[in-house]
Design a protein around this motif. Structure first.
Motif, mmCIF file in Angstrom:
data_model
loop_
_atom_site.group_PDB
_atom_site.id
_atom_site.type_symbol
_atom_site.label_atom_id
_atom_site.label_comp_id
_atom_site.label_asym_id
_atom_site.label_seq_id
_atom_site.Cartn_x
_atom_site.Cartn_y
_atom_site.Cartn_z
ATOM 1 N N HIS A 24 0.544 -1.257 0.083
ATOM 2 C CA HIS A 24 -0.350 -0.109 0.207
ATOM 3 C C HIS A 24 1.305 0.953 0.086
ATOM 4 O O HIS A 24 2.233 1.378 0.867
ATOM 5 C CB HIS A 24 -1.265 0.222 0.838
ATOM 6 N N ARG A 25 0.206 2.465 -1.066
ATOM 7 C CA ARG A 25 1.128 4.039 -1.014
ATOM 8 C C ARG A 25 0.644 4.559 0.401
ATOM 9 O O ARG A 25 1.883 5.241 0.443
ATOM 10 C CB ARG A 25 0.436 3.811 -1.780
ATOM 11 N N HIS A 26 -0.250 3.955 0.911
ATOM 12 C CA HIS A 26 -0.980 5.209 1.732
ATOM 13 C C HIS A 26 -1.564 3.995 2.918
ATOM 14 O O HIS A 26 -1.630 3.179 2.695
ATOM 15 C CB HIS A 26 -2.048 5.992 1.299
ATOM 16 N N LEU A 50 -5.165 5.303 4.523
ATOM 17 C CA LEU A 50 -6.247 5.966 4.347
ATOM 18 C C LEU A 50 -7.013 5.290 5.542
ATOM 19 O O LEU A 50 -8.247 6.462 6.021
ATOM 20 C CB LEU A 50 -6.461 6.591 3.366
ATOM 21 N N HIS A 110 -9.551 -0.171 3.007
ATOM 22 C CA HIS A 110 -8.464 -0.890 1.735
ATOM 23 C C HIS A 110 -7.566 -1.644 2.989
ATOM 24 O O HIS A 110 -7.329 -2.834 1.765
ATOM 25 C CB HIS A 110 -7.452 -0.001 1.577
ATOM 26 N N ASN A 118 3.918 19.901 -0.473
ATOM 27 C CA ASN A 118 4.785 18.703 -1.019
ATOM 28 C C ASN A 118 5.805 19.146 -1.818
ATOM 29 O O ASN A 118 6.583 18.446 -2.016
ATOM 30 C CB ASN A 118 2.785 18.742 -2.141
ATOM 31 N N ASP A 174 -8.572 11.283 1.541
ATOM 32 C CA ASP A 174 -8.204 10.754 1.022
ATOM 33 C C ASP A 174 -8.257 11.535 -0.177
ATOM 34 O O ASP A 174 -7.205 11.219 -1.260
ATOM 35 C CB ASP A 174 -9.669 9.847 0.573
ATOM 36 N N LEU A 175 -9.021 13.166 -0.431
ATOM 37 C CA LEU A 175 -8.822 13.488 -1.136
ATOM 38 C C LEU A 175 -7.602 14.147 -0.938
ATOM 39 O O LEU A 175 -6.756 14.351 -2.702
ATOM 40 C CB LEU A 175 -9.703 14.954 -0.846
ATOM 41 N N ALA A 235 -4.642 12.558 -0.097
ATOM 42 C CA ALA A 235 -3.517 12.080 -1.079
ATOM 43 C C ALA A 235 -3.561 11.049 -2.557
ATOM 44 O O ALA A 235 -2.741 11.548 -2.592
ATOM 45 C CB ALA A 235 -4.305 10.357 -0.154
ATOM 46 N N GLN A 236 -4.766 12.371 -3.241
ATOM 47 C CA GLN A 236 -4.701 12.518 -4.692
ATOM 48 C C GLN A 236 -3.959 13.139 -5.428
ATOM 49 O O GLN A 236 -3.817 13.076 -6.411
ATOM 50 C CB GLN A 236 -6.585 12.524 -4.683
ATOM 51 N N LYS A 237 -3.871 14.283 -4.070
ATOM 52 C CA LYS A 237 -2.588 15.570 -5.051
ATOM 53 C C LYS A 237 -1.354 15.408 -4.549
ATOM 54 O O LYS A 237 -0.568 16.253 -4.784
ATOM 55 C CB LYS A 237 -3.217 16.582 -4.309
ATOM 56 N N ASN A 285 2.580 13.087 -3.979
ATOM 57 C CA ASN A 285 3.755 12.287 -4.172
ATOM 58 C C ASN A 285 4.310 11.272 -2.869
ATOM 59 O O ASN A 285 4.005 10.304 -2.850
ATOM 60 C CB ASN A 285 5.082 13.144 -4.812
#
Ligand code: CP
Length: 309
Positions: free
Chosen positions: A1-3, A5, A9, A94, A112-113, A115-117, A119
Motif C-alpha cells: 500500500h502507498r498510503h 487511509l 483498504h 508537497n 483521501d482527497l 492523498a490524490q494530490k 507524491n
C-alpha cells in the motif's frame, strides 16, 4: 500500500503484519535506548486541522524514534487562517518533498482527497466521522496482547457510535478478523443501516454486555452533533455510563477500553477507568506509539522499493 487511509483498504494479512511489527516496536519502546533507523533520512510532516493529544504526540514520537526529520505544522497559525485551502496547503508542503504526511481533518473524505494530490505517503490520523485507522490498529494490538488472540472474541462498542470514526474503523477491523461485534447505545446515537455491517445492536447495556470479552467505551462527540439531539450527561451516565455494576454483566476477565479523550462521569466511571485490573486504557496509549512506528516503517519500505524499481 502507498498510503494508510482506512481499515477498509486492508486485508487481514496486512493487519497481522502491522501488529507483528508493532509488537517488536513495543519491546523497543520499553528499552532505555529507543532509537531505530527505519525512517532515517525521511521527512515526516504532521498536519492536524483538529485538536489531538494522543495521536499527534504518538506520531511525533514514533517518527523521532525511527530517525525521521519530524515537523509539526501549527495549523492554528498557518495560512489556512488567511483562507488558503486544504489542497493548496498540501501542495505547498508537497513541494518541500516530505516522505510521510500525517493528516487529521474534521471533514470525512478530506484525507483521501489530499492523498490524490501529493507524491508522498499519507497517513489518516482521523477524518470527520469516517475513519481513524491507527486507532483501530492500536486497539487491536492492545486486545491481542491482553487476550492472546484477535479472533472469535465478543466485543461490545458502547455509546456514540453515530459520530465516531473510532467505532467505524474498529467495526471494520474486528469484523475482518472474525470477531462478534455488539453495538450498544441509544437509537439517536446509532447510525442508520448499521446492522448491515454484520453487528448486533442493543439499546440496553446489561443485555449487550452479557458475556463479552472486551468493552470499548466511546465519548459523546458533541462537536459533531450539529445542533441535533444532545443527551443530558446525567441521564446518559445513568443508562450508558460504564461502572462496576454494569461491567459485572460482562465476563469476569473482560477488559475495559477507551480511545480517549475520556469524560469521567459521563461515559465511564473514573475509578473504573483507573482500575489496572480491568482497564487497559494506558496500554492503548502505549501501543499507539508502537503501531504508528510500524505503520510508517512499512510505508517507508514501499517508498524505498518504488524508488529503487
Ligand atoms: N484517541 C485519539 O484520537 O485521541 P486524540 O484526539 O487525543 O488524538
Amino acid at each position: 500500500h502507498r498510503h494508510l487511509l482506512g481499515i477498509e483498504h486492508l486485508a487481514p494479512s496486512d493487519i497481522t503484519a502491522i501488529l507483528d511489527l508493532a509488537d517488536t516496536y513495543a519491546d523497543l519502546n520499553r528499552q532505555s535506548d529507543k532509537h531505530g533507523t527505519a525512517l532515517a533520512g525521511l521527512t515526516q510532516i504532521n498536519m492536524f486541522f483538529e485538536n489531538s493529544t494522543r495521536t499527534q504526540a504518538s506520531f511525533e514520537l514514533a517518527g523521532m524514534r525511527l530517525g525521521a526529520d519530524v515537523m509539526n505544522m501549527s495549523m492554528q497559525t498557518s495560512s489556512v487562517k488567511k483562507g488558503e485551502t486544504l489542497i493548496d496547503t498540501a501542495m505547498t508542503l508537497n513541494a518541500m518533498h516530505p516522505d510521510l504526511l500525517v493528516v487529521r481533518h474534521p471533514h470525512s473524505g478530506a484525507v483521501d482527497l489530499l492523498a490524490q494530490k501529493v507524491n508522498c505517503a499519507v497517513l489518516n490520523a482521523g477524518d470527520g466521522r469516517h475513519e481513524h485507522p491507527t486507532q483501530a490498529l492500536l486497539d487491536a494490538l492492545t486486545i491481542r496482547r491482553a487476550k492472546g488472540r484477535l479472533h472469535r472474541l465478543n466485543i461490545a462498542i458502547c455509546g456514540d457510535i453515530a459520530h465516531s470514526r473510532v467505532a467505524r474503523s474498529n467495526i471494520l477491523l474486528l469484523g475482518k478478523m472474525e470477531n462478534r461485534i455488539r453495538l450498544i447505545g441509544p437509537p439517536t446515537l446509532m447510525p442508520a443501516g448499521i446492522a448491515d455491517f454484520g453487528v448486533e445492536v442493543y439499546q440496553d447495556m446489561a443485555a449487550g454486555l452479557e458475556g463479552v470479552d472486551v468493552v470499548m467505551m466511546l465519548r459523546l462527540q458533541k462537536e459533531r452533533m450539529d445542533g441535533g439531539f444532545i443527551p443530558s450527561e446525567r441521564e446518559y451516565y445513568h443508562r450508558y455510563g460504564l461502572d462496576a455494576e454494569k461491567l459485572a454483566c460482562a465476563r469476569e476477565d473482560a477488559i475495559v477500553m477507551h480511545p480517549g479523550p475520556m469524560n469521567r462521569g459521563v461515559e465511564i466511571d473514573g475509578t473504573l477507568a483507573d482500575d489496572i485490573n480491568r482497564s487497559v486504557i494506558q496500554d492503548q496509549v502505549e501501543m499507539g506509539v508502537a503501531v504508528r512506528m510500524a505503520a510508517m516503517d512499512l510505508l517507508a519500505r514501499n517508498l524505498r522499493n518504488r524508488a529503487a524499481a
